[in-house]
Design a protein around this motif. Structure first.
Motif, PDB file in Angstrom:
ATOM      1  N   GLN A 203       0.888   4.048  -2.905  1.00  0.00           N
ATOM      2  CA  GLN A 203       0.563   5.426  -2.567  1.00  0.00           C
ATOM      3  C   GLN A 203       1.646   6.380  -3.046  1.00  0.00           C
ATOM      4  O   GLN A 203       1.366   7.467  -3.566  1.00  0.00           O
TER       5      GLN A 203
ATOM      6  N   GLN B   3       0.832  -1.205   0.000  1.00  0.00           N
ATOM      7  CA  GLN B   3       0.000   0.000   0.000  1.00  0.00           C
ATOM      8  C   GLN B   3       0.868   1.257   0.000  1.00  0.00           C
ATOM      9  O   GLN B   3       0.576   2.234  -0.703  1.00  0.00           O
ATOM     10  N   GLY B   4       1.949   1.224   0.774  1.00  0.00           N
ATOM     11  CA  GLY B   4       2.861   2.363   0.815  1.00  0.00           C
ATOM     12  C   GLY B   4       3.522   2.610  -0.531  1.00  0.00           C
ATOM     13  O   GLY B   4       3.644   3.758  -0.973  1.00  0.00           O
ATOM     14  N   LYS B   5       3.956   1.545  -1.187  1.00  0.00           N
ATOM     15  CA  LYS B   5       4.586   1.671  -2.496  1.00  0.00           C
ATOM     16  C   LYS B   5       3.621   2.266  -3.517  1.00  0.00           C
ATOM     17  O   LYS B   5       3.984   3.160  -4.298  1.00  0.00           O
TER      18      LYS B   5
END
Length: 363
Positions: free
Chosen positions: A150, A146-148
């Protein structure tokens, strides 16, 4: 007023399914095709039927080739420029409905988000469309991805509100329905299932046959072996697979043909070894979805593989009886029982050993 539908395609099997949908239940709509990172696309042009299904001659209002979209392989435009181009082309169409095969694919989801569309329909993606619990990511892995994504959205200037799925295929809350060949076999949640009926399939196949796009090549009593890279993954030894191929040839006894369809991840060394060791073995390098072979290769007697989705659909694409055989019980590690149950209900046979395989092929 006609609906405007966007079909996102990543694989030859996706292309076949979207072609069927666009020529049956959505035949009266304006249908657009996005070829997003299409697997093996360089070889699609070698096939008349693949070239037809992936072009405007196949009935699409417009085809968008997005081979390296939002990928590090795209060297000429920034992420923001690529997204801006999408908004200036597909975005101007004002798409009403989106259809995609994989709702875990990052670029698939980002394309929908870049168009500021908040929901979509899933369509058939093979065996993994039916069960997903064994592939569900852990919370740390999910948060990492999810961080990547985003960060990629920020770099690309994508502000769409669609919920990005990093959990498991078939789990996106943005998916509002599933078009499946055999929805009765589904073992995961779906907000609604829609069956791709045989009449729909036959309607599309008649369109292809009418344009003389089917050219059978199989000899009488052919057996098609669909490879999966089990030797490369250490799930089966090379000699164990060779013994299976040798037994199939023994059963044919010179009265048929064994066709070996390589997997993209098969090693060249393995293929060379098999061809040198088994002179009766012929490579079948067709780029077309093998399901099309079920429809027009009338000499096809049986299909053999391990966990290939194609095993489930022999009776979906032809009324002819084609034996569907899984070697799942030959694994050094057992197949997940949910997949075995689904495949059994789809009519796939599971011989216990070489003797069982011989008996099955002799019938």
């Amino acid at each position: 007023m006609k609906n405007k539908n966007l079909f996102i395609v990543n694989t030859p099997f996706h292309l076949l399914t979207t072609f069927i949908l666009s020529h049956s239940c959505f035949a009266d709509d304006d249908n657009y095709l996005a070829l997003l990172h299409p697997h093996g696309y360089g070889k699609w042009q070698d096939s008349l039927v693949m070239r037809h299904m992936s072009s405007t001659s196949g009935g699409w209002r417009q085809v968008f080739f997005l081979g390296n979209w939002l990928s590090s392989r795209h060297k000429t435009k920034s992420f923001r420029q690529q997204v801006a181009e999408i908004r200036d082309t597909i975005g101007r169409i004002k798409i009403d409905a989106v259809f995609l095969g994989s709702d875990m694919d990052v670029q698939n989801q980002l394309l929908v988000s870049a168009l500021n569309i908040s929901q979509f329909y899933r369509y058939e993606d093979g065996l993994y469309s039916y069960y997903n619990e064994d592939r569900r990511r852990t919370l740390p892995r999910r948060l990492f991805h999810q961080g990547k994504i985003q960060a990629l959205k920020i770099l690309a200037g994508i502000n769409g509100k669609i919920s990005i799925n990093t959990t498991v295929s078939g789990d996106s809350p943005a998916g509002i329905g599933d078009f499946l060949y055999k929805p009765e076999l589904l073992q995961r949640f779906s907000p609604q299932t829609l069956k791709i009926e045989q009449a729909m399939i036959q309607q599309a196949l008649r369109e292809l046959a009418g344009k003389d796009l089917f050219h059978p090549v199989m000899a009488p009593d052919s057996i098609l072996y669909l490879s999966q890279p089990l030797v490369e993954l250490k799930k089966l030894s090379r000699e164990e697979e060779l013994a299976i191929l040798r037994e199939i040839l023994r059963q044919l006894n010179g009265k048929g043909c064994l066709l070996y369809k390589p997997h993209p991840n098969d090693s060249d060394a393995k293929l060379d070894y098999y061809c040198r060791t088994l002179p009766g073995l012929s490579l079948y390098n067709s780029v077309e979805p093998v399901e099309l072979s079920f429809a027009y290769e009338e000499n096809l007697k049986a299909i053999i593989s391990y966990q290939s989705s194609a095993l489930m659909f022999t009776d979906t694409f032809t009324p002819r009886k084609i034996k569907s055989v899984s070697l799942g019980k030959f694994y050094q590690q057992p197949m997940h029982p949910a997949y075995m149950e689904i495949m059994c209900k789809a009519g796939v046979c599971f011989p216990q050993d070489l003797e069982g395989l011989a008996e099955l092929l002799a019938k």
